[in-house]
Design a protein around this motif. Structure first.
Motif, short mmCIF file in Angstrom:
data_model
loop_
_atom_site.label_atom_id
_atom_site.label_comp_id
_atom_site.label_asym_id
_atom_site.label_seq_id
_atom_site.Cartn_x
_atom_site.Cartn_y
_atom_site.Cartn_z
N ALA A 154 -9.47 6.83 -1.52
CA ALA A 154 -9.99 6.93 -2.88
C ALA A 154 -9.42 5.83 -3.77
N ARG A 155 -8.12 5.62 -3.68
CA ARG A 155 -7.48 4.64 -4.56
C ARG A 155 -7.93 3.21 -4.24
N LEU A 156 -8.00 2.89 -2.97
CA LEU A 156 -8.35 1.53 -2.57
C LEU A 156 -9.86 1.33 -2.42
N GLU A 157 -10.61 2.40 -2.68
CA GLU A 157 -12.06 2.37 -2.51
C GLU A 157 -12.42 1.88 -1.11
N LEU B 258 -6.58 10.20 2.77
CA LEU B 258 -7.78 10.30 1.93
C LEU B 258 -7.51 9.73 0.54
N TRP B 259 -6.31 9.99 0.06
CA TRP B 259 -5.94 9.48 -1.26
C TRP B 259 -5.95 7.94 -1.26
N ASN B 260 -5.48 7.35 -0.15
CA ASN B 260 -5.55 5.89 -0.05
C ASN B 260 -6.99 5.40 -0.04
N ALA C 47 -8.67 4.59 7.64
CA ALA C 47 -8.42 3.85 6.39
C ALA C 47 -7.97 2.42 6.70
N GLY C 48 -7.05 2.29 7.67
CA GLY C 48 -6.57 0.96 8.03
C GLY C 48 -7.65 0.11 8.66
N VAL D 23 0.87 -1.18 0.00
CA VAL D 23 0.00 0.00 0.00
C VAL D 23 0.90 1.23 0.00
N LEU D 24 0.93 1.92 -1.11
CA LEU D 24 1.76 3.12 -1.23
C LEU D 24 1.09 4.26 -0.50
N THR D 25 1.74 4.78 0.51
CA THR D 25 1.16 5.88 1.29
C THR D 25 1.98 7.15 1.03
#
Lengths: 668, 100
Positions: free
Chosen positions: A549-552, A545-547, A518-519, A132-134
């Motif tokens: 969005a990307r990971l839904e 937030l970007w994670n 997110a986690g 998971v790229l953070t």
């Protein structure tokens, strides 16, 4: 045959003895020789550091230095004959990946670093290990911690040398305070043959940066020791009491070729589950049954041990009131008739009931002392049941220490109390329970008065209205991630036995909330996750937030936006009452407006839809839109405009007069 | 004079405490004063009351915020506290003297 292999590997029998043993066991001579070959390769790998080519610098200064001669034509190593042990040959980076898989890791939370190239290379053919790229190491580490806390499964954080590591350290600190088993790796930017020359991103003894806030810090001293170092970290972090671990090695070790063993978690995990000393259990049981008014304080070890049901049983057996001082989780069902509420001011005297318990038992609460007075005052007999033995007896006088996994400890204590319960004692407990129940019912009625606030319908909203609306909106098993430090949680009726759950914070390095949520969602995809965060906290860590969005990751993020640091404001006023700041209204440290930050716009920049909310009616409509988004697999953010309240706030707060326009002379 | 820390926790510990300075020169004491003393000083110092000047409605809202934080007070107690604080610490009350 397994025993024969073990004896051969431990050098207690010769090669001939090993082969003879195999043939006696029914193998043909050819098969026995084949097994001998396989086992010998394992034996070599086990002794790699001492019996094979020692590390010697060679070649030019920048080329990867092979730890073992790199022979591309060498036959693949035979599979190990020992359960849980897998001989491995490849790059150090690939060995790292293999050992993570063997430790049960599914997710790596990382930020990019060219020195980890061989690790990334290894992931291509290991899809079971997901990266998971953070985009910032802090929220990335918070995301990992959230995943670990919500899943009970291991994960790893990795980032670039010192530069990424220091970004993650705030969340390592949180993990340290919260006792979260977070394993963090970063390479040492220097390569082993040019270390110590103040090179790019090099800091001497970088591991010492993390040492005071980790359970364990270790360096791999050779590339083939990477898996062993990883195992040590996971063992330390996941052996109770939990806590973070930090590991590191020279970056060139990731490129080196190694022969080593990958060992499965169950082969090195001490599986430490401690039962309490039986004598102390007897003492505790005796104190409890003889008490006039015992009081149970619950803490996070209960949540971690999934022991809330046992805590309820013990409380019911004794008719004992239950409270909690500041923790991460809600550890007792808040609708239970023995629940007397959280302790409002972090000492038992602030409880309305009971006013004078004569026996206090703490189960699993680390006790964060933020003042000089002990949370449990001198006077009542104090029983302390925890696995975190190191913090026992440091502040409070402890009559009975019960060092234990609290699930086992509660089980033993329940049994001991039950044995002592005579009909007379049962009648006493029953009578006490009735008294507690009466108070608890009254308390529920009084807590519900929060809606009578004359500012209830105000715009901007008061924080309590926001909390109330979200509580009414949330699912019965919603998970509330709470990093709005000045906002009181009420109306949720948390219940760790399958109801709503709370993930608060304990370490207070701000910026954890969005990443944690997110986690948590990654770990619990089938539960509603709502993140409550203050604007001050939010702006420290919005990149997760970007994670989302990307990971839904369909999380609802609610920002209580009062354009201020409310907590620091109030505490500064308390520290300097009636001072010049209060008299003049000049507070330099707390106002985040002018210009106001628009968190919904920020969210859109990360690919998350959201909106600004200004009235109670808008809030309800916005929550409905948020639900629609999450049902559709999308995160959503509400930027709720919240009123500033407290001493010394002006309608338009003063802003320190730093005006470049008045001094600049060139319009450039 | 600077800090009049009054926590019931200290009372529990057996310490002797000074009474808070809270509108002592208000003549016959308002019934709300005793309620404020008994309910608020478990958690707060008197700095909050010395430095806050607002009308009765705002004081009532302040008290309800404490309800959200776990304070257990009856509507009657809340009313009498708001009456007292609005009267003694309203917008027209003189500001507190600097402690320095």
């Amino acid at each position: 045959m397994r025993e024969l292999v073990a004896r051969y590997l431990s050098h207690s029998i010769s090669r001939r003895g090993f082969v003879n043993g195999l043939t006696k066991a029914g193998l043909t001579a050819t098969a026995a020789q084949s097994v001998l070959g396989a086992v010998t390769s394992v034996s070599l790998a086990q002794g790699a550091g001492t019996t094979t080519t020692p590390y010697t610098p060679q070649g030019n200064a920048t080329a990867p230095v092979p730890y073992l001669p790199h022979d591309a034509d060498a036959p693949a190593r035979a599979p190990s004959a020992i359960a849980g042990v897998k001989p491995f040959q490849g790059t150090g980076g690939a060995a790292f990946a293999e050992q993570l898989i063997a430790c049960g890791v599914k997710y790596v939370f990382g930020n990019s670093a060219s020195e980890d190239a061989q690790f990334y290379e290894a992931l291509v053919d290991r899809p079971q290990l997901k990266y998971v790229l953070t985009p910032h190491e802090g929220p990335g580490a918070a995301m990992a911690a959230g995943y670990i806390k919500a899943s009970g499964e291991p994960a790893v954080v990795m980032q670039a040398g010192v530069v990424g590591m220091v970004n993650a350290m705030g969340q390592i600190f949180n993990a340290w305070k919260e006792q979260t088993p977070l394993v963090v790796y970063s390479y040492r930017t220097d390569q082993s043959r040019r270390a110590g020359r103040d090179g790019f991103e090099e800091v001497a003894n970088q591991e010492q940066l993390a040492q005071p806030i980790t359970k364990y810090t270790w360096l791999a001293r050779r590339p083939d020791m990477i898996p062993e170092t990883v195992r040590r970290a996971f063992k330390a972090a996941w052996t109770p009491p939990f806590g973070p671990a930090y590991i590191s090695w020279h970056s060139d070790y990731n490129d080196d070729r190694v022969r080593t063993d990958i060992i499965a978690q169950q082969q090195f995990d001490p599986r430490m589950r401690v039962r309490p000393n039986p004598d102390e259990v007897t003492s505790a049981a005796k104190l409890l049954v003889e008490a006039r008014m015992p009081l149970l304080i619950v803490g996070d070890e209960i949540y971690k041990a999934k022991a809330a049901g046992m805590a309820v049983k013990l409380a019911e057996l004794l008719g004992m009131p239950v409270t909690q001082v500041r923790q991460l989780y809600a550890n007792f069902p808040e609708t239970h008739p023995l629940w007397v509420g959280n302790t409002p001011a972090a000492n038992l005297a602030s409880l309305t009931f009971p006013k004078n318990p004569d026996v206090v038992i703490n189960v699993g609460n680390k006790f964060q002392h933020n003042g000089a007075a002990p949370i449990v005052p001198r006077g009542p007999k104090f029983i302390d049941m925890r696995i975190d033995f190191a913090s026992m007896g440091n502040v409070m006088l402890t009559e009975v220490p019960l060092v234990a996994d609290v699930a086992l400890g509660l089980d033993d204590l329940y049994g001991a109390v039950e044995q002592l319960m005579t009909p007379a004692l049962k009648a006493k407990a029953h009578e006490r329970a009735a008294e507690v129940r009466k108070f608890a019912e009254q308390a529920r009625t009084l807590r519900a008065l929060v809606v009578n606030n004359p500012e209830w319908d105000n715009s901007p909203l008061i924080a309590d209205r926001v909390t109330y609306e979200i509580a009414k909106f949330s699912d019965p098993d919603a998970i509330i991630v709470h990093e709005a430090g000045s906002v009181a949680m009420h109306s949720f009726d948390f219940d760790p036995r399958g109801g709503r759950e709370l993930f608060f914070y304990y370490g207070s390095h701000l910026g954890s909330g969005v990443g944690t949520a997110a986690g948590v969602k990654l770990a619990r995809p089938n539960q509603q996750v709502i993140c409550l965060v203050g604007d001050g906290s939010f702006i420290f860590g919005p990149t997760a937030l970007w994670n989302m969005a990307r990971l839904e990751l369909p999380v609802i993020v609610v920002v209580y936006n009062n354009h201020a640091y409310s907590g620091p404001h109030s505490r500064v006023v308390a520290n300097v009452p009636s001072g010049r700041m209060v008299q003049t209204g000049q507070f330099v440290h707390d106002y985040l407006g002018n210009p106001d930050m628009n968190m919904a716009d920020i969210a859109r920049g990360f690919g998350v839809n959201g909106e600004v909310v200004e009235t109670p009616a808008q809030l309800r409509e916005a929550l409905a839109r948020a639900r629609a988004h999450t049902v559709d697999g999308k995160p959503y953010l509400l930027d709720v405009q919240v009123a500033r309240r407290g001493v010394g706030w002006a309608e338009k707060p003063w802003v320190p007069p730093i005006r470049l326009a008045e001094i600049r002379q060139k319009r450039v | 004079m600077k800090f009049l820390l009054l926590a019931a926790g200290l009372m529990w510990g057996g310490l002797v405490l000074a009474a808070p300075v809270l509108a002592q020169d208000a003549g016959p004491q308002h019934p709300g004063r005793a309620v404020v003393l008994s309910k608020c000083f478990q958690c707060h110092t008197d700095a909050m009351f010395r430095d806050q000047r607002q009308d009765r409605r705002a004081w009532e809202a302040t008290i309800y915020r404490m309800v959200g934080r776990g304070a257990l007070w009856t509507p009657e107690e809340i009313k009498v506290m708001a009456d007292y604080l609005g009267a003694e610490y309203g917008t027209a009350a003189k500001p507190a003297a600097s402690p320095r």
